[in-house]
Scaffold this active site. Structure first.
Site, mmCIF file in Angstrom:
data_model
loop_
_atom_site.group_PDB
_atom_site.id
_atom_site.type_symbol
_atom_site.label_atom_id
_atom_site.label_comp_id
_atom_site.label_asym_id
_atom_site.label_seq_id
_atom_site.Cartn_x
_atom_site.Cartn_y
_atom_site.Cartn_z
ATOM 1 N N CYS A 30 0.834 -1.208 0.000
ATOM 2 C CA CYS A 30 0.000 0.000 0.000
ATOM 3 C C CYS A 30 0.868 1.258 0.000
ATOM 4 C CB CYS A 30 -0.914 -0.021 1.229
ATOM 5 S SG CYS A 30 -2.032 1.384 1.324
ATOM 6 N N CYS A 77 -0.483 4.293 1.857
ATOM 7 C CA CYS A 77 -0.335 4.175 3.309
ATOM 8 C C CYS A 77 1.118 4.325 3.763
ATOM 9 C CB CYS A 77 -0.818 2.807 3.770
ATOM 10 S SG CYS A 77 -2.176 2.139 2.831
ATOM 11 N N ASP A 78 2.022 3.648 3.094
ATOM 12 C CA ASP A 78 3.399 3.525 3.608
ATOM 13 C C ASP A 78 4.431 4.310 2.806
ATOM 14 O OD1 ASP A 78 2.423 1.801 5.558
ATOM 15 O OD2 ASP A 78 2.689 0.035 4.308
HETATM 16 C C1 LIG Z 1 0.041 -2.868 4.394
HETATM 17 C C2 LIG Z 1 -1.281 -2.149 4.293
HETATM 18 C C3 LIG Z 1 -1.351 -0.850 4.707
HETATM 19 C C4 LIG Z 1 -2.577 -0.169 4.640
HETATM 20 N N1 LIG Z 1 -2.622 1.116 5.076
HETATM 21 C C5 LIG Z 1 -3.788 1.799 5.015
HETATM 22 C C6 LIG Z 1 -3.868 3.158 5.464
HETATM 23 O O1 LIG Z 1 -2.878 3.748 5.901
HETATM 24 N N2 LIG Z 1 -5.072 3.763 5.394
HETATM 25 C C7 LIG Z 1 -6.195 3.143 4.928
HETATM 26 O O2 LIG Z 1 -7.265 3.747 4.932
HETATM 27 N N3 LIG Z 1 -6.143 1.880 4.482
HETATM 28 C C8 LIG Z 1 -4.965 1.202 4.510
HETATM 29 N N4 LIG Z 1 -4.902 -0.087 4.031
HETATM 30 C C9 LIG Z 1 -6.138 -0.680 3.480
HETATM 31 C C10 LIG Z 1 -7.055 -1.138 4.640
HETATM 32 O O3 LIG Z 1 -6.318 -1.982 5.506
HETATM 33 C C11 LIG Z 1 -8.263 -1.866 4.093
HETATM 34 O O4 LIG Z 1 -8.931 -1.035 3.169
HETATM 35 C C12 LIG Z 1 -9.238 -2.233 5.227
HETATM 36 O O5 LIG Z 1 -8.598 -3.020 6.195
HETATM 37 C C13 LIG Z 1 -10.436 -2.982 4.661
HETATM 38 O O6 LIG Z 1 -11.242 -3.383 5.728
HETATM 39 P P1 LIG Z 1 -12.248 -4.627 5.582
HETATM 40 O O7 LIG Z 1 -12.945 -4.709 6.885
HETATM 41 O O8 LIG Z 1 -13.032 -4.495 4.352
HETATM 42 O O9 LIG Z 1 -11.314 -5.890 5.340
HETATM 43 P P2 LIG Z 1 -10.104 -6.505 6.187
HETATM 44 O O10 LIG Z 1 -9.394 -5.475 6.950
HETATM 45 O O11 LIG Z 1 -9.339 -7.296 5.200
HETATM 46 O O12 LIG Z 1 -10.825 -7.474 7.230
HETATM 47 C C14 LIG Z 1 -11.443 -8.653 6.804
HETATM 48 C C15 LIG Z 1 -11.487 -9.612 7.976
HETATM 49 O O13 LIG Z 1 -12.247 -10.755 7.607
HETATM 50 C C16 LIG Z 1 -11.629 -11.914 8.148
HETATM 51 N N5 LIG Z 1 -12.036 -13.070 7.361
HETATM 52 C C17 LIG Z 1 -11.683 -13.370 6.084
HETATM 53 N N6 LIG Z 1 -12.277 -14.498 5.686
HETATM 54 C C18 LIG Z 1 -13.013 -14.950 6.732
HETATM 55 C C19 LIG Z 1 -13.852 -16.081 6.931
HETATM 56 N N7 LIG Z 1 -14.054 -16.994 5.961
HETATM 57 N N8 LIG Z 1 -14.459 -16.244 8.132
HETATM 58 C C20 LIG Z 1 -14.259 -15.335 9.123
HETATM 59 N N9 LIG Z 1 -13.476 -14.246 8.998
HETATM 60 C C21 LIG Z 1 -12.862 -14.043 7.804
HETATM 61 C C22 LIG Z 1 -10.146 -11.611 8.039
HETATM 62 O O14 LIG Z 1 -9.389 -12.413 8.946
HETATM 63 C C23 LIG Z 1 -10.112 -10.134 8.396
HETATM 64 O O15 LIG Z 1 -9.922 -9.923 9.776
HETATM 65 C C24 LIG Z 1 -3.723 -0.804 4.117
HETATM 66 C C25 LIG Z 1 -3.637 -2.129 3.698
HETATM 67 C C26 LIG Z 1 -2.435 -2.798 3.793
HETATM 68 C C27 LIG Z 1 -2.366 -4.236 3.362
#
Ligand SMILES: Cc1cc2nc3c(=O)[nH]c(=O)nc-3n(C[C@H](O)[C@H](O)[C@H](O)COP(=O)(O)OP(=O)(O)OC[C@H]3O[C@@H](n4cnc5c(N)ncnc54)[C@H](O)[C@@H]3O)c2cc1C
Length: 304
Positions: free
Chosen positions: A133, A136-137
């Site tokens: 990302c 982000c980084d």
């Molecule tokens: C290295 C990195 C840095 C980032 N930095 C930023 C930043 O600075 N600012 C920003 O806004 N965004 C940032 N992002 C993006 C941000 O992390 C994502 O947009 C955000 O986390 C999305 O949230 P979500 O809840 O949709 O999914 P996720 O955060 O991916 O959460 C999904 C969850 O579902 C769980 N899960 C998956 N499959 C199953 C299943 N079958 N059963 C039960 N649980 C399950 C997973 O374990 C996980 O905990 C970054 C991403 C990365 C990889």
């Protein structure tokens, strides 16, 4: 067996925000997570673009979000969901751990996993000096040297962004650049960018910290080590949706298709966060999706 108004699958920012909105709408809520609550932000050093928070460690933000769900007495449980079936208006959610839950509505918030190369030392430096990302980084590499891996739109666009911050950007791609021609031209014209086309990534070097990337030409077999402070990998994202394929709600890439109300094509099943087809995958947009999904689900249960 308890019948929940909503079972939320995935306790990332989308799922936790959905849980907060659902609890505040007086719904009975079960938040299911296969790992620790927090999602991808747990592995993020700092979040700097979440409105009103300034700079915060990702794990700390995750903890605050989870604490918020617990202040509202949201039921949390561990479980890896492997299947969802419908029986009339009721959804039956089955986990790999043999737990089974029933719900009137389901919010799918399982996020994405960045595709990884699977090469030497990748796991060791992941989340430290290997990132997925740049928004982000990228700021950590101001005036430093970075390598971007990939040649598609994400790689090229992020490389252009990184070139505005970093001292040098080396783009390594297995083929030639496949991003749109205007972006490719823009990247090629930047004075601090070097492009290595038709190179394979052999591995990462470094002892305490990342030192470089070993690459090998697929055309001449030439081997090089590119010295750098950080690496950004853009070889694609993989939505975590295997468990939902049978519902017929996925697009060709495996993302969940939703409308602006976060509704899938199955009544009572919603998608939220990175797992849905969308333009920008960030914490703020994941939270927004979760709020909308919970609000729409709360209206739906009054109709069944
Ligand atoms: C290295 C990195 C840095 C980032 N930095 C930023 C930043 O600075 N600012 C920003 O806004 N965004 C940032 N992002 C993006 C941000 O992390 C994502 O947009 C955000 O986390 C999305 O949230 P979500 O809840 O949709 O999914 P996720 O955060 O991916 O959460 C999904 C969850 O579902 C769980 N899960 C998956 N499959 C199953 C299943 N079958 N059963 C039960 N649980 C399950 C997973 O374990 C996980 O905990 C970054 C991403 C990365 C990889």
């Amino acid at each position: 067996m308890a019948l929940y108004d909503v079972v939320i699958i995935g306790a990332g920012p989308a799922g936790m925000t959905a849980a907060i909105y659902a609890a505040r709408a007086n719904m009975s809520v079960l938040l299911l997570e296969k790992l620790a609550p927090g999602g991808q932000i747990i592995n993020t050093h700092e979040i700097q673009n979440y409105t009103g928070v300034g700079t915060i460690n990702g794990a700390e933000l995750a903890y605050k979000m989870f604490e918020h769900t617990q202040e509202l007495q949201v039921t949390f449980d561990y479980g890896t969901v492997k299947d969802i079936k419908e029986e009339g208006n009721i959804k039956i959610i089955t986990c790999e751990e043999e737990k089974i839950f029933e719900a009137k509505t389901v919010i799918l918030a399982t996020g994405t996993i960045p595709r990884r190369l699977g090469v030497e030392n990748e796991d060791r430096f992941a989340g430290e000096n290997i990132s997925w990302c740049a928004i982000c980084d990228g700021a950590y590499y101001r005036d430093k040297d970075v390598v971007v891996i990939g040649g598609g739109n994400s790689a090229v666009e992020e490389a252009i962004y990184l070139a505005s911050l970093a001292n040098s950007v080396k783009v390594v791609t297995l083929f030639d650049l496949t991003a749109d021609p205007v972006s490719c031209d823009e990247l090629r014209a930047l004075p601090n960018v070097t492009i290595y086309e038709f190179y394979n990534i052999e591995g990462f070097t470094g002892v305490e910290k990342l030192q470089g990337v070993r690459i090998k030409s697929t055309q001449t077999q030439e081997e090089l080590e590119l010295t750098c402070d950080g690496v950004f990998e853009y070889i694609g994202l993989k939505p975590s949706t295997e468990a939902f394929a049978a519902l017929g709600i996925l697009d060709e890439q495996g993302y969940i298709k939703v409308n602006s109300r976060m509704e899938t094509s199955v009544a009572g099943i919603y998608g939220a966060g990175d797992v849905v087809t969308k333009e920008l995958r960030q914490v703020v947009t994941a939270c927004s999706d979760g709020a909308v999904a919970a609000q729409v689900a709360s209206k739906y249960i009054k109709t069944i």
